[in-house]
Motif scaffolding. Structure first.
Motif, PDB file in Angstrom:
ATOM      1  N   ASN A 132      67.100  72.206   6.159  1.00 54.60           N
ATOM      2  CA  ASN A 132      66.756  73.514   5.608  1.00 54.60           C
ATOM      3  C   ASN A 132      67.497  73.807   4.305  1.00 54.60           C
ATOM      4  O   ASN A 132      67.543  74.960   3.880  1.00 54.60           O
ATOM      5  CB  ASN A 132      67.086  74.621   6.606  1.00 54.60           C
TER       6      ASN A 132
ATOM      7  N   THR B 129      72.249  76.518   9.616  1.00 57.59           N
ATOM      8  CA  THR B 129      71.523  75.257   9.530  1.00 57.59           C
ATOM      9  C   THR B 129      70.237  75.254  10.346  1.00 57.59           C
ATOM     10  O   THR B 129      69.337  74.467  10.061  1.00 57.59           O
ATOM     11  CB  THR B 129      72.406  74.079   9.983  1.00 57.59           C
ATOM     12  N   THR B 130      70.131  76.141  11.360  1.00 55.58           N
ATOM     13  CA  THR B 130      68.933  76.139  12.197  1.00 55.58           C
ATOM     14  C   THR B 130      68.176  77.458  12.188  1.00 55.58           C
ATOM     15  O   THR B 130      66.978  77.474  12.386  1.00 55.58           O
ATOM     16  CB  THR B 130      69.292  75.798  13.659  1.00 55.58           C
ATOM     17  N   ASP B 131      68.866  78.571  11.986  1.00 51.51           N
ATOM     18  CA  ASP B 131      68.199  79.876  11.966  1.00 51.51           C
ATOM     19  C   ASP B 131      67.465  80.081  10.647  1.00 51.51           C
ATOM     20  O   ASP B 131      67.743  79.402   9.659  1.00 51.51           O
ATOM     21  CB  ASP B 131      69.218  80.995  12.171  1.00 51.51           C
TER      22      ASP B 131
ATOM     23  N   CYS C 120      71.397  68.901   5.534  1.00 52.47           N
ATOM     24  CA  CYS C 120      70.676  69.907   6.308  1.00 52.47           C
ATOM     25  C   CYS C 120      69.201  69.921   5.898  1.00 52.47           C
ATOM     26  O   CYS C 120      68.886  70.056   4.713  1.00 52.47           O
ATOM     27  CB  CYS C 120      71.303  71.277   6.082  1.00 52.47           C
TER      28      CYS C 120
END
Length: 163
Positions: free
Chosen positions: A74, A105-107, A72
């Motif tokens: 992030n 994983t995206t927020d 990931c």
């Protein structure tokens, strides 16, 4: 789960293709961001110009943050954000984020942890040593799956305009 104790075995696709399989274990706590981590990975494989990193083994990392071909981007932000939670809260947080439609994983992980703290951060848990109750009293220190969140209505009912 403590992401500060996370370890990853790193190799490259090229080494796997030529059957010269070797991997190096890296402690994620040694790195502060993805650039520093990737720089350390490139130092491990100096003969490859554009290596495709593979992660055949890992420890103390949830599968949502890593796969054999992907880490990931992030990861380090998530690790830093989860440091604000107690170790036993981390798994509840991951479940909470999944149940309420967040994608860790995206927020923004810092925003998610802040929101989680706003909702559940003032929950007080008492140990039996600190409790000032009788022997037959029940003390509930867990989080129920049927938890009714009364925090927003408490603020709506008892705001500044309450008569």
């Amino acid at each position: 789960m403590d992401l500060n104790n996370a370890e990853i075995a790193v190799t490259t696709q090229h080494l796997m293709d030529i059957k010269d399989y070797r991997d190096y274990w890296l402690h994620m706590s040694d790195y502060s961001d993805m650039g520093e981590f990737l720089s350390a990975c490139s130092d491990l494989f100096p003969g490859e110009k554009e290596p495709e990193y593979r992660y055949p083994k890992w420890e103390n990392i949830p599968d949502i943050l890593i796969s054999r071909e992907w880490l990931c981007p992030n990861f380090f932000e998530i690790r830093d954000a989860l440091e604000r939670l107690k170790e036993e809260e981390t798994e509840f947080f991951i479940s909470w984020s999944r149940n309420y439609g967040y994608d860790i994983t995206t927020d923004d992980p810092h925003m998610m942890v802040s929101h989680y703290h706003d909702l559940y951060g003032d929950t007080v848990t008492e140990t039996e040593d600190d409790a000032d109750t009788g022997e037959d009293a029940l003390i509930y220190t867990g989080v129920s799956g049927c938890y009714c969140d009364t925090l927003p209505s408490r603020y709506e009912i008892f705001d500044d305009n309450y008569d």
